[in-house]
Design a protein around this motif. Sequence first.
Motif, PDB file in Angstrom:
ATOM      1  N   THR A 129       0.845  -1.189   0.000  1.00  0.00           N
ATOM      2  CA  THR A 129       0.000   0.000   0.000  1.00  0.00           C
ATOM      3  C   THR A 129       0.883   1.242   0.000  1.00  0.00           C
ATOM      4  N   ASP A 130       0.311   2.348  -0.421  1.00  0.00           N
ATOM      5  CA  ASP A 130       1.018   3.626  -0.407  1.00  0.00           C
ATOM      6  C   ASP A 130      -0.007   4.729  -0.151  1.00  0.00           C
ATOM      7  N   ARG A 131       0.188   5.480   0.934  1.00  0.00           N
ATOM      8  CA  ARG A 131      -0.739   6.543   1.334  1.00  0.00           C
ATOM      9  C   ARG A 131      -2.167   6.010   1.424  1.00  0.00           C
ATOM     10  N   ASP A 132      -2.286   4.848   2.080  1.00  0.00           N
ATOM     11  CA  ASP A 132      -3.572   4.202   2.366  1.00  0.00           C
ATOM     12  C   ASP A 132      -4.279   3.672   1.125  1.00  0.00           C
ATOM     13  N   GLN A 133      -3.580   3.594   0.018  1.00  0.00           N
ATOM     14  CA  GLN A 133      -4.158   3.035  -1.205  1.00  0.00           C
ATOM     15  C   GLN A 133      -3.416   1.757  -1.579  1.00  0.00           C
ATOM     16  N   THR A 134      -4.166   0.713  -1.967  1.00  0.00           N
ATOM     17  CA  THR A 134      -3.542  -0.546  -2.383  1.00  0.00           C
ATOM     18  C   THR A 134      -2.794  -0.338  -3.695  1.00  0.00           C
ATOM     19  N   LEU A 135      -1.564  -0.795  -3.737  1.00  0.00           N
ATOM     20  CA  LEU A 135      -0.743  -0.652  -4.937  1.00  0.00           C
ATOM     21  C   LEU A 135      -1.093  -1.713  -5.976  1.00  0.00           C
ATOM     22  N   PRO A 136      -0.903  -1.412  -7.258  1.00  0.00           N
ATOM     23  CA  PRO A 136      -1.046  -2.456  -8.284  1.00  0.00           C
ATOM     24  C   PRO A 136      -0.092  -3.605  -7.993  1.00  0.00           C
ATOM     25  N   ARG A 137      -0.460  -4.791  -8.436  1.00  0.00           N
ATOM     26  CA  ARG A 137       0.325  -5.981  -8.111  1.00  0.00           C
ATOM     27  C   ARG A 137       1.782  -5.849  -8.544  1.00  0.00           C
ATOM     28  N   ASP A 138       2.029  -5.199  -9.670  1.00  0.00           N
ATOM     29  CA  ASP A 138       3.409  -5.092 -10.155  1.00  0.00           C
ATOM     30  C   ASP A 138       4.233  -4.079  -9.355  1.00  0.00           C
ATOM     31  N   GLN A 139       3.577  -3.371  -8.410  1.00  0.00           N
ATOM     32  CA  GLN A 139       4.293  -2.437  -7.542  1.00  0.00           C
ATOM     33  C   GLN A 139       4.533  -3.000  -6.142  1.00  0.00           C
ATOM     34  N   HIS A 140       4.050  -4.228  -5.893  1.00  0.00           N
ATOM     35  CA  HIS A 140       4.318  -4.863  -4.599  1.00  0.00           C
ATOM     36  C   HIS A 140       5.816  -5.142  -4.509  1.00  0.00           C
ATOM     37  N   ARG A 141       6.389  -4.886  -3.326  1.00  0.00           N
ATOM     38  CA  ARG A 141       7.836  -5.029  -3.212  1.00  0.00           C
ATOM     39  C   ARG A 141       8.255  -5.166  -1.753  1.00  0.00           C
ATOM     40  N   ALA A 142       9.488  -5.628  -1.568  1.00  0.00           N
ATOM     41  CA  ALA A 142      10.115  -5.626  -0.245  1.00  0.00           C
ATOM     42  C   ALA A 142      10.844  -4.300  -0.093  1.00  0.00           C
ATOM     43  N   ARG A 143      10.755  -3.730   1.104  1.00  0.00           N
ATOM     44  CA  ARG A 143      11.386  -2.424   1.317  1.00  0.00           C
ATOM     45  C   ARG A 143      12.108  -2.388   2.656  1.00  0.00           C
ATOM     46  N   VAL A 144      13.306  -1.806   2.647  1.00  0.00           N
ATOM     47  CA  VAL A 144      14.027  -1.477   3.877  1.00  0.00           C
ATOM     48  C   VAL A 144      14.391  -0.008   3.782  1.00  0.00           C
ATOM     49  N   GLU A 145      14.194   0.735   4.865  1.00  0.00           N
ATOM     50  CA  GLU A 145      14.420   2.176   4.807  1.00  0.00           C
ATOM     51  C   GLU A 145      14.982   2.682   6.126  1.00  0.00           C
ATOM     52  N   PHE A 146      15.640   3.824   6.045  1.00  0.00           N
ATOM     53  CA  PHE A 146      16.101   4.500   7.257  1.00  0.00           C
ATOM     54  C   PHE A 146      15.707   5.961   7.179  1.00  0.00           C
ATOM     55  N   THR A 147      15.511   6.561   8.354  1.00  0.00           N
ATOM     56  CA  THR A 147      15.116   7.963   8.465  1.00  0.00           C
ATOM     57  C   THR A 147      16.104   8.690   9.357  1.00  0.00           C
ATOM     58  N   LEU A 148      16.593   9.819   8.874  1.00  0.00           N
ATOM     59  CA  LEU A 148      17.505  10.678   9.635  1.00  0.00           C
ATOM     60  C   LEU A 148      16.816  11.991   9.943  1.00  0.00           C
ATOM     61  N   GLN A 149      17.001  12.493  11.171  1.00  0.00           N
ATOM     62  CA  GLN A 149      16.510  13.812  11.531  1.00  0.00           C
ATOM     63  C   GLN A 149      17.358  14.372  12.666  1.00  0.00           C
TER      64      GLN A 149
END
Length: 327
Positions: free
Chosen positions: A181-201
């Motif tokens: 999902t992205d911004r509360d919307q289900t993504l198309p099947r071809d956009q499904h993915r594994a994600r790892v992220e980091f945030t700096l502040q």
Amino acid sequence: MSTVLRSIRAAYCTQAVVDWLALEIETARPTQFQWLQRTLADHFGDGKRTYIDSIDADASGATTRFLVRLNDDHCRTVDTVRAALAALDQRHTLVGPALVKLLEVSLDFYPKDDQARAYLPLLVARLQTSLEAAGGTSHRLVGPTKRAEHLDSTDTPDPRRTLYINNKLDPLAWRVYYKITDRDQTLPRDQHRARVEFTLQGVGLHQYGINTVDDLAALDFGDFGHLLHFRQFKPLPDLIANMKPELAQLVQHATRRDRNMISLYPFGLHAYRRYNTGKHAGKPRNGGHPELRKHSTHTTADAELNQLVRNRLHDLTQFFTQNWNEK
């Protein structure tokens, strides 16, 4: 499982992106956030809302300071960011440089075919369990329907849930998850993915010399490589080579019963203590002081994942700073 996950390069397309960028701006005259929001809506023209928070607003909601949150579509390159600031400056007159308050970088794994797509949960499990996240605390699983669950050293992360490391307001935090999902919307099947992220502040940004948008233009994303560092257990023969025979036999027996045991182990949850060999050598009862190691001597760097990280962060540097032409 291990056969599939060792062929990440063949099975998945990988890409690093700046996923969120938060900037603090100041206008010459007090105004309300809706007017800045409208300016950016006209500028981008894609129907996607830009999130803007007022800072120290008066009773009418007017202020001169705002926090502008740009998503990945609106901060693709440093020139994209500068163009957005120029649009704001033209209508509202900005005072001083825009200050970088938050930077989030994501690494995505897109499956190349249906077989790779079917194994996405296993890839997420590998990312969750092998991310070193040195110094990370407060490991917990969140969603989709269960409440947050803090992990201890005996737990195995669940790839159906999001793994959080550190807290929202910390200088550095990580997330690993199966993105559908992205911004509360289900993504198309071809956009499904594994994600790892980091945030700096905050100080997390300052230690890399990131204060203003101009600093982003000179940024080498490769400097963040250690934040996405992965480890794995050594091959079984190397793992048991120096073990006592009884322990080696136990490990062999366990791996025969559960072939996933070695790959499903949360490395980042452990602080490995060993007794140093310096002036205060020996165990505490003998006056020795333990030293804290980042990882177990039973593990080794995950060469495939770490090389992918280096390659994609290099690509992101080139793209974000526009050292190649935007496609």
